[in-house]
Design a protein around this motif. Structure first.
Motif, mmCIF file in Angstrom:
data_model
loop_
_atom_site.group_PDB
_atom_site.id
_atom_site.type_symbol
_atom_site.label_atom_id
_atom_site.label_comp_id
_atom_site.label_asym_id
_atom_site.label_seq_id
_atom_site.Cartn_x
_atom_site.Cartn_y
_atom_site.Cartn_z
ATOM 1 N N SER A 30 3.347 14.519 -8.658
ATOM 2 C CA SER A 30 4.085 16.139 -8.830
ATOM 3 C C SER A 30 5.061 15.626 -9.961
ATOM 4 N N ASN A 31 4.791 15.615 -11.400
ATOM 5 C CA ASN A 31 5.370 14.833 -11.852
ATOM 6 C C ASN A 31 7.690 14.218 -11.796
ATOM 7 N N CYS B 81 0.876 -1.227 -0.252
ATOM 8 C CA CYS B 81 0.314 0.153 0.522
ATOM 9 C C CYS B 81 0.641 0.991 0.120
ATOM 10 N N PHE B 82 1.687 1.566 0.984
ATOM 11 C CA PHE B 82 2.553 2.355 1.238
ATOM 12 C C PHE B 82 3.483 2.590 -0.763
ATOM 13 N N LEU B 83 4.079 1.939 -0.927
ATOM 14 C CA LEU B 83 4.796 1.746 -2.410
ATOM 15 C C LEU B 83 3.869 2.273 -3.304
ATOM 16 N N ILE B 84 2.938 1.919 -3.524
ATOM 17 C CA ILE B 84 1.667 2.322 -4.641
ATOM 18 C C ILE B 84 1.757 3.503 -4.518
ATOM 19 N N THR B 85 1.274 3.790 -2.785
ATOM 20 C CA THR B 85 0.915 4.783 -2.807
ATOM 21 C C THR B 85 1.773 6.443 -3.253
ATOM 22 N N LEU B 86 3.750 5.839 -2.872
ATOM 23 C CA LEU B 86 4.374 6.818 -2.511
ATOM 24 C C LEU B 86 4.457 6.501 -4.508
ATOM 25 N N ALA B 87 4.239 5.806 -5.233
ATOM 26 C CA ALA B 87 4.425 6.280 -6.400
ATOM 27 C C ALA B 87 3.721 6.945 -7.062
ATOM 28 N N ALA B 88 2.379 6.429 -6.347
ATOM 29 C CA ALA B 88 1.589 8.030 -7.377
ATOM 30 C C ALA B 88 1.795 9.213 -7.023
ATOM 31 N N MET B 89 2.226 8.973 -5.759
ATOM 32 C CA MET B 89 2.276 10.225 -5.639
ATOM 33 C C MET B 89 3.506 11.364 -5.758
ATOM 34 N N LEU B 90 4.367 10.696 -6.492
ATOM 35 C CA LEU B 90 5.747 10.853 -7.230
ATOM 36 C C LEU B 90 4.797 11.367 -8.527
ATOM 37 N N GLU B 91 4.162 10.549 -8.982
ATOM 38 C CA GLU B 91 3.874 10.971 -10.287
ATOM 39 C C GLU B 91 2.671 11.771 -11.179
ATOM 40 N N PRO C 69 18.723 19.662 -4.130
ATOM 41 C CA PRO C 69 17.947 19.339 -2.739
ATOM 42 C C PRO C 69 17.050 20.114 -1.851
ATOM 43 N N GLU C 70 15.975 20.768 -3.639
ATOM 44 C CA GLU C 70 14.866 21.260 -3.093
ATOM 45 C C GLU C 70 14.163 19.670 -3.747
ATOM 46 N N LEU C 71 13.920 18.983 -4.670
ATOM 47 C CA LEU C 71 13.922 17.999 -5.126
ATOM 48 C C LEU C 71 13.894 16.835 -4.458
ATOM 49 N N GLU C 72 14.739 16.435 -3.462
ATOM 50 C CA GLU C 72 15.434 15.988 -2.295
ATOM 51 C C GLU C 72 14.083 16.343 -1.254
ATOM 52 N N LYS C 73 13.954 16.945 -1.001
ATOM 53 C CA LYS C 73 12.747 17.707 -0.324
ATOM 54 C C LYS C 73 11.488 17.786 0.047
ATOM 55 N N ARG D 217 9.306 14.421 1.271
ATOM 56 C CA ARG D 217 8.640 14.818 2.333
ATOM 57 C C ARG D 217 7.075 13.610 1.531
ATOM 58 N N LEU D 218 6.932 13.480 -0.198
ATOM 59 C CA LEU D 218 6.114 13.021 -0.628
ATOM 60 C C LEU D 218 6.101 11.616 -0.163
ATOM 61 N N ALA D 219 7.081 11.172 0.755
ATOM 62 C CA ALA D 219 7.484 9.533 1.123
ATOM 63 C C ALA D 219 6.580 9.489 2.796
ATOM 64 N N HIS D 220 6.646 10.809 3.466
ATOM 65 C CA HIS D 220 6.330 10.599 5.205
ATOM 66 C C HIS D 220 4.729 10.492 4.775
ATOM 67 N N LYS D 221 4.044 11.769 3.589
ATOM 68 C CA LYS D 221 2.850 12.165 2.602
ATOM 69 C C LYS D 221 2.074 10.711 2.506
ATOM 70 N N ALA D 222 3.014 9.768 2.236
ATOM 71 C CA ALA D 222 2.711 8.964 1.350
ATOM 72 C C ALA D 222 2.394 7.517 2.833
ATOM 73 N N GLU D 223 3.505 7.666 3.399
ATOM 74 C CA GLU D 223 3.054 6.653 4.432
ATOM 75 C C GLU D 223 1.584 7.391 5.330
ATOM 76 N N ALA D 224 1.226 8.319 5.679
ATOM 77 C CA ALA D 224 0.341 8.572 6.536
ATOM 78 C C ALA D 224 -1.214 8.582 6.069
ATOM 79 N N SER D 225 -0.858 8.671 4.815
ATOM 80 C CA SER D 225 -2.023 8.306 2.931
ATOM 81 C C SER D 225 -2.891 7.125 2.925
ATOM 82 N N CYS D 226 -1.421 6.415 3.077
ATOM 83 C CA CYS D 226 -2.186 4.878 2.340
ATOM 84 C C CYS D 226 -2.871 4.298 3.671
ATOM 85 N N MET D 227 -4.029 3.603 2.960
ATOM 86 C CA MET D 227 -5.568 3.021 3.531
ATOM 87 C C MET D 227 -5.071 1.955 4.816
#
Length: 150
Positions: free
Chosen positions: A69-70, A57-67, A110-114, A118-128
């Motif tokens: 966010s371009n 769930c986390f991995l799929i959510t992270l992939a979707a958020m990265l996508e 550094p901006e992209l890394e941040k 942030r998206l990785a932590h958001k994916a963890e919190a957003s995962c069903m």
């Protein structure tokens, strides 16, 4: 609103140290208590299945958020770890830690890394699954960010 239904069939062959089978969609597996918990270790177990559900769930959510966010990265990899406490013969699922390795194909920024951290932590919190576990199991992300394909 859409409601999705999932159905699982299960069977068990005897007492505590026996084994069973589950079937749910494309998932079919033998199940048993792991050897480390005094069982036969003949199949997967609820601890591994919960970890697998949380991790995918986390991995799929992270992939979707990265996508969305371009953000272009190399294929994602993930290692997840669960901690189960046994005190006075009571088993308690305590914690899940996801460690995604995110490899950028872009020039180091550094901006992209941040943003990706942030998206990785958001994916963890957003995962069903994480939301279903909230208040019972601590779930956290510890992203590993690398630049350039190794």
């Amino acid at each position: 609103m859409a409601i999705h239904h999932f159905h699982l069939k299960a069977g068990w062959e005897g007492g505590r140290n026996s084994e069973g089978r589950i079937s749910c969609g494309k998932l079919e597996s033998k199940v048993s208590i792991p050897k480390s918990m005094g069982g036969p270790g003949a199949g997967t177990n609820p601890d591994e299945m919960l970890l697998g559900a949380a991790a995918t769930c986390f991995l799929i959510t992270l992939a979707a958020m990265l996508e969305r966010s371009n953000v272009t990265v190399a294929p994602l990899t993930l290692e997840s770890e669960a901690l189960v406490d046994v005190t006075d013969n009571v088993f308690t699922y305590k914690e899940i830690t996801h460690r995604p390795t995110i490899v950028f194909t872009a020039v180091e920024s550094p901006e992209l890394e941040k943003k990706v951290e942030r998206l990785a932590h958001k994916a963890e919190a957003s995962c069903m699954i994480t939301r279903a576990l909230k208040g019972n199991v601590e779930v956290k992300a510890e992203p590993i960010i690398k630049w350039g394909i190794e």
